[in-house]
Scaffold this motif. Structure first.
Motif, mmCIF file in Angstrom:
data_model
loop_
_atom_site.group_PDB
_atom_site.id
_atom_site.type_symbol
_atom_site.label_atom_id
_atom_site.label_comp_id
_atom_site.label_asym_id
_atom_site.label_seq_id
_atom_site.Cartn_x
_atom_site.Cartn_y
_atom_site.Cartn_z
ATOM 1 N N LEU A 250 0.820 -1.213 0.000
ATOM 2 C CA LEU A 250 0.000 0.000 0.000
ATOM 3 C C LEU A 250 0.855 1.264 0.000
ATOM 4 N N LYS A 251 2.121 1.144 0.378
ATOM 5 C CA LYS A 251 3.020 2.303 0.322
ATOM 6 C C LYS A 251 3.550 2.544 -1.091
ATOM 7 N N ASN A 252 3.343 1.581 -1.952
ATOM 8 C CA ASN A 252 3.756 1.703 -3.351
ATOM 9 C C ASN A 252 2.753 2.624 -4.061
ATOM 10 N N LYS A 253 3.139 3.875 -4.304
ATOM 11 C CA LYS A 253 2.207 4.868 -4.837
ATOM 12 C C LYS A 253 1.681 4.496 -6.211
ATOM 13 N N ARG A 254 2.531 3.908 -7.054
ATOM 14 C CA ARG A 254 2.062 3.514 -8.386
ATOM 15 C C ARG A 254 0.971 2.448 -8.281
ATOM 16 N N TYR A 255 1.109 1.558 -7.306
ATOM 17 C CA TYR A 255 0.087 0.529 -7.086
ATOM 18 C C TYR A 255 -1.213 1.150 -6.595
ATOM 19 N N THR A 256 -1.151 1.956 -5.538
ATOM 20 C CA THR A 256 -2.371 2.513 -4.954
ATOM 21 C C THR A 256 -3.100 3.436 -5.929
ATOM 22 N N ILE A 368 -0.322 -2.942 -15.461
ATOM 23 C CA ILE A 368 0.475 -1.992 -14.672
ATOM 24 C C ILE A 368 0.791 -2.584 -13.302
ATOM 25 N N LEU A 369 -0.224 -3.173 -12.656
ATOM 26 C CA LEU A 369 -0.008 -3.741 -11.325
ATOM 27 C C LEU A 369 1.029 -4.857 -11.362
ATOM 28 N N SER A 370 0.990 -5.665 -12.395
ATOM 29 C CA SER A 370 1.966 -6.756 -12.517
ATOM 30 C C SER A 370 3.385 -6.230 -12.670
ATOM 31 N N SER A 371 3.520 -5.046 -13.266
ATOM 32 C CA SER A 371 4.855 -4.487 -13.487
ATOM 33 C C SER A 371 5.390 -3.723 -12.273
ATOM 34 N N VAL A 372 4.497 -3.221 -11.414
ATOM 35 C CA VAL A 372 4.968 -2.409 -10.284
ATOM 36 C C VAL A 372 5.077 -3.219 -8.997
ATOM 37 N N LEU A 373 4.565 -4.451 -8.998
ATOM 38 C CA LEU A 373 4.676 -5.311 -7.819
ATOM 39 C C LEU A 373 5.802 -6.325 -8.014
ATOM 40 N N THR A 374 6.395 -6.753 -6.926
ATOM 41 C CA THR A 374 7.379 -7.829 -7.003
ATOM 42 C C THR A 374 6.642 -9.149 -7.212
ATOM 43 N N ILE A 445 -2.375 12.652 -13.811
ATOM 44 C CA ILE A 445 -1.520 13.567 -13.039
ATOM 45 C C ILE A 445 -0.665 12.800 -12.030
ATOM 46 N N TYR A 446 -1.325 11.983 -11.200
ATOM 47 C CA TYR A 446 -0.619 11.421 -10.052
ATOM 48 C C TYR A 446 0.220 10.193 -10.405
ATOM 49 N N TYR A 447 -0.173 9.413 -11.420
ATOM 50 C CA TYR A 447 0.680 8.282 -11.778
ATOM 51 C C TYR A 447 1.995 8.771 -12.376
ATOM 52 N N LYS A 448 1.923 9.848 -13.157
ATOM 53 C CA LYS A 448 3.140 10.422 -13.734
ATOM 54 C C LYS A 448 4.080 10.889 -12.632
ATOM 55 N N ARG A 449 3.514 11.531 -11.600
ATOM 56 C CA ARG A 449 4.335 11.994 -10.475
ATOM 57 C C ARG A 449 4.946 10.813 -9.724
ATOM 58 N N ALA A 450 4.141 9.793 -9.473
ATOM 59 C CA ALA A 450 4.637 8.628 -8.733
ATOM 60 C C ALA A 450 5.747 7.919 -9.507
ATOM 61 N N SER A 451 5.607 7.833 -10.822
ATOM 62 C CA SER A 451 6.645 7.205 -11.642
ATOM 63 C C SER A 451 7.933 8.012 -11.619
#
Length: 458
Positions: A250-256, A368-374, A445-451
């Motif tokens: 949940l701390k993974n901003k791209r995931y949330t 996207i979720l598959s790529s940002v999670l371990t 807006i926010y996914y670009k910032r998180a990335s």
């Protein structure tokens, strides 16, 4: 744990099998929506009693979608599929033979306990065993969901009308034939280290179940249970050594950000699918089969074009596809708001625009979720994604169902729509338009910032 790439020839077989078994599960849900009146008449049930044929299934299915995701982080997927499909088929057999209402409810619970494994694991398999083609496979999976959701009411109405509602269980019983194929085509996996956080699983199950009960019944004490159980779950998660959901996810901003975007996008889609039949029956006086035929073109075409969306995901990534999908949903909702009350064929064309976003938003967000999670987080991460999508559908159905009961609406939110009995529907769909537009703005807006933050930190 690194992904194991299966051979190309095996990918095609596995993808076809996943889509086939997934279609059984989706149609199992949508077919029974049209069978509720017949079940009520057969067993002489009140509306509150017969509603449990759907509500009981929804409660268990929602919780199961998260549980199977977590179990997939620990146990072999082929084992989970074997257990899940066996329970699903057993529940279907029990439902087909059900002599009374109690047996039918038990059958639906068994169906949900097993059926929840199918969508949960279907979104994990591409990430784990087909990483180089996962976008394409996600496209096939999401297209299957869109197609099956459209054909389900038509098939359910036909089978229930010609034969009997019990025969709706036959298709689900046939899912058992897929077990040997899954065991042959899914790679063998070793049991991974770790254990299931039983107290955490119990607390989140109570939280989800009570929240869904509150949404469907608006019972105050259910909301109180949700707050207490949810608070205890958060406390336990912070305290436990190996909690059911790792806080790091949940701390993974791209995931949330992606999960919340999917939540609002799915809320729009399920709100749309929930309201359209009511509107067509109210304003156009169309039968159940007729309503299915209005939805059918959108389901078919989105099912076909969704496959191409999966290829785009593999080439360009999921981010532009998420944005495109939400814009299509917003556009479709705006068109329906504008033409609410017009001929059914016009609404069918408007639905087609919105329906195109159905497979795209699911496949792109899953990619996207598959790529940002371990790899170790993929199971529970996708499980939580499926759960929140389900919750989004429940929220929108309950909220907009209550809104449609408002009488004497005079406020016109869409200046392009006509005035009259269609006004309440026009206002609801313009609200869905704003919700979808807000979701795409939030994500862009926010996914670009998180990335950017993630790239800077690495």
């Amino acid at each position: 744990m690194t992904p194991v790439e299966v051979p190309d020839s095996q990918k095609k077989k596995l993808t076809f099998l996943i889509c086939l078994i997934l279609s059984f599960t989706v149609m199992n849900g949508t077919m029974f929506n049209v069978a509720v009146p017949d079940i009520s008449a057969d067993f002489n049930l009140s509306p509150s009693q017969v509603s449990w044929v759907l509500t009981g299934y929804i409660l268990v299915f929602a919780i199961g979608s998260l549980m199977y995701g977590k179990l997939a982080d620990l146990f072999a997927i082929r084992t989970l599929f074997t257990v899940g499909i066996a329970l699903f088929a057993f529940g279907s057999l029990l439902g087909f033979l059900s002599p009374n209402y109690t047996t039918l409810i038990i059958a639906r619970i068994f169906q949900a306990m097993g059926g929840a494994s199918i969508p949960a694991l279907s979104f994990i398999i591409p990430a784990r065993f087909m990483p180089s083609n996962r976008g394409k496979v996600f496209g096939y999976v999401a297209s299957t969901v869109a197609f099956a959701s459209g054909i389900g009411p038509i098939l359910g109405g036909f089978i229930g009308g010609v034969l009997d509602w019990r025969f709706l269980f036959i298709l689900s019983m046939m899912s058992a034939l897929s077990i040997p194929l899954f065991r042959r085509w899914l790679p063998e996996e070793e049991r991974r280290p770790g254990s299931v956080d039983i107290p955490g699983a119990f607390l989140i199950a109570v939280t989800v179940a009570s929240l869904l009960m509150f949404i469907t019944s608006l019972t105050t004490w259910m909301l109180a249970i949700t707050v207490v159980a949810g608070g205890l779950f958060i406390w336990w998660t912070m305290k436990a050594k190996n909690p059911f959901i790792q806080p790091s996810i949940l701390k993974n901003k791209r995931y949330t950000i992606t999960v919340f975007t999917s939540f609002f996008g799915t809320s729009c889609l399920f709100g749309l699918i929930f309201i359209i039949p009511i509107m067509l029956r109210d304003l156009n006086a169309i039968s159940t089969i007729g309503i299915g035929l209005v939805l059918f073109p959108g389901a078919i075409i989105s099912g076909i074009l969704g496959q191409y969306g999966g290829r785009v995901i593999d080439q360009r990534g999921g981010v532009p596809v998420v944005i495109t999908a939400l814009l299509l949903i917003a556009s479709g909702c705006f068109l329906i708001s504008t033409f609410a009350g017009n001929e059914a064929w016009i609404i069918s064309i408007c639905m087609l625009v919105a329906y195109l976003g159905f497979p795209l938003v699911q496949s792109s967000t899953a990619d996207i979720l598959s790529s940002v999670l371990t790899p170790e987080q993929n199971g529970v991460g996708i499980g939580l994604f499926n759960l929140l999508n389900f919750m989004g559908g429940a929220f929108s159905s309950a909220i907009f169902g209550a809104v449609l009961e408002i009488q004497g609406v005079r406020l016109q939110l869409n200046p392009l729509s006509g005035e009259g009995t269609n006004l309440i529907y026009s206002n609801v769909f313009i609200t869905l338009t704003v919700l979808a537009a807000g979701a795409v703005t939030f994500f862009a807006i926010y996914y670009k910032r998180a990335s950017a933050e993630f790239d800077a930190a690495n």
